[in-house]
Design a protein around this motif. Structure first.
Motif: not given
Length: 215
Positions: A194-212
């Motif tokens: 899990v990326p550190e920015l996600e672990r710290r609540g800065w920004q979660a990983r988005l679902d790829w479907r939202t970018h297609v």
């Protein structure tokens, strides 16, 4: 003329390992002090040379920052830019101040990566109408190096809160070189999918479907 080499078969195990490598590729900020090793650095830079580039121009230029004085000068500059950027993020200032945004003083290796805008290699093929494709080619080389590093247990952190002109001037590179990235490399203090920015609540990983989308 030698016959073409046979295309290797990338089976299910390889695809599974590749997916794991992509998942474990992290932007690292916390490094152990142990050196990366000269042989490993040579392997990583050789891997980066295999990246695709527009017109096969290979415009990436890697500068290993070995001088302790230069490293400290760059680190001080980034600290100033980090503080300036934090002042502009009033709504999330506390979250921002809790983030570690570079490891320039701790990482065993620091690489400045430039795009040689004046290169004659490739004769300008593909870059006449979209000149930035050279710069994007450099990003491909960085990503290739990044994956090769992760496969060897080496972490990479991309430092982007800086003034490119200032760093370029400090390193005294040719006029046609444009700074693309400042990278820290070393063994991570800890690993996490899990990326550190996600672990710290800065920004979660988005679902790829939202970018297609489709047209």
């Amino acid at each position: 003329m030698n016959p073409p080499a046979a295309l290797p078969l990338f089976g299910p195990q390889f695809r599974e390992d590749l997916a794991s490598l992509l998942a474990w590729r992290r932007d690292v900020r916390h490094f152990r002090a142990e050196p990366v090793g000269e042989e490993t650095m040579e392997e990583l830079l050789a891997a980066a040379q295999l990246a695709p580039s527009v017109g096969n121009s290979q415009p990436w230029r890697f500068v290993r920052v070995r001088s302790s004085a230069l490293r400290e000068g760059i680190a001080c500059h980034v600290d100033e830019e980090v503080a300036r950027a934090g002042a502009a993020l009033a709504a999330r200032r506390d979250e921002y101040s809790a983030l570690k945004l570079h490891g320039l003083r701790e990482a065993p290796e620091v690489l400045a990566v430039f795009c040689d805008e004046g290169t004659e290699v490739g004769a300008g093929l593909g870059a006449a109408t979209m000149p930035r494709t050279r710069e994007w080619s450099v990003v491909m080389a960085i990503h290739t190096l990044w994956l090769a590093a992760r496969a060897r247990g080496v972490g990479l952190g991309w430092v982007s809160i800086l003034d490119p002109a200032h760093v370029t001037a400090l390193l005294q590179v040719p006029q046609d070189w444009r700074l693309v990235a400042l990278l820290c490399l070393g063994r991570p203090q800890e690993d996490d999918t899990v990326p550190e920015l996600e672990r710290r609540g800065w920004q979660a990983r988005l679902d790829w479907r939202t970018h297609v989308s489709e047209r």
